[in-house]
Design a protein around this motif. Structure first.
Motif: not given
Length: 123
Positions: A87-115
């Protein structure tokens, strides 16, 4: 910030893989770096993150099996994945951003993404 992930591949259940994400541009040390994964037809899912303070966070599904780490000098963030499950099978993405702590687990909290890099775990 430009991100590039590598290290994906095919592994048997119970095995290990190490993903690496390299960053260029921006001030690496001020960003929260995260790893997310996505299975076709499903939403992108939080896996792990490491803040500028080096505090780490993990999804419950990977806690104790995955380890996130970073090298500020090299501008890299790694995800060591052990005891892999099908069940770990997936496409894995690296992300960078400045999310607040409560938003840290949400994709919307990150502005930059790798392919993304594909991880396939065979059962």
């Amino acid at each position: 910030v430009q991100l590039q992930a590598s290290g994906g591949g095919l592994v048997q259940a119970g095995g290990s893989l190490r993903l690496s994400c390299s960053a260029s541009g921006g001030t690496f040390s001020r960003y929260t770096m995260g790893w997310f994964r996505q299975v076709s037809g499903k939403e992108r899912e939080f896996v792990a993150a490491i803040r500028w303070s080096a505090t780490t966070y993990y999804a419950d599904s990977v806690k104790g099996r995955f380890t996130i780490s970073r090298d500020v000098g090299k501008k890299t963030v790694d995800l060591q994945m052990d005891s892999l499950k099908y069940e770990d099978t997936a496409v894995y993405y690296c992300a960078a951003g400045t999310p607040i702590l409560s938003n840290l687990h949400q994709a919307a909290g990150y502005a930059y993404w790798g392919p993304g890099t594909l991880v396939t775990v065979s059962s």
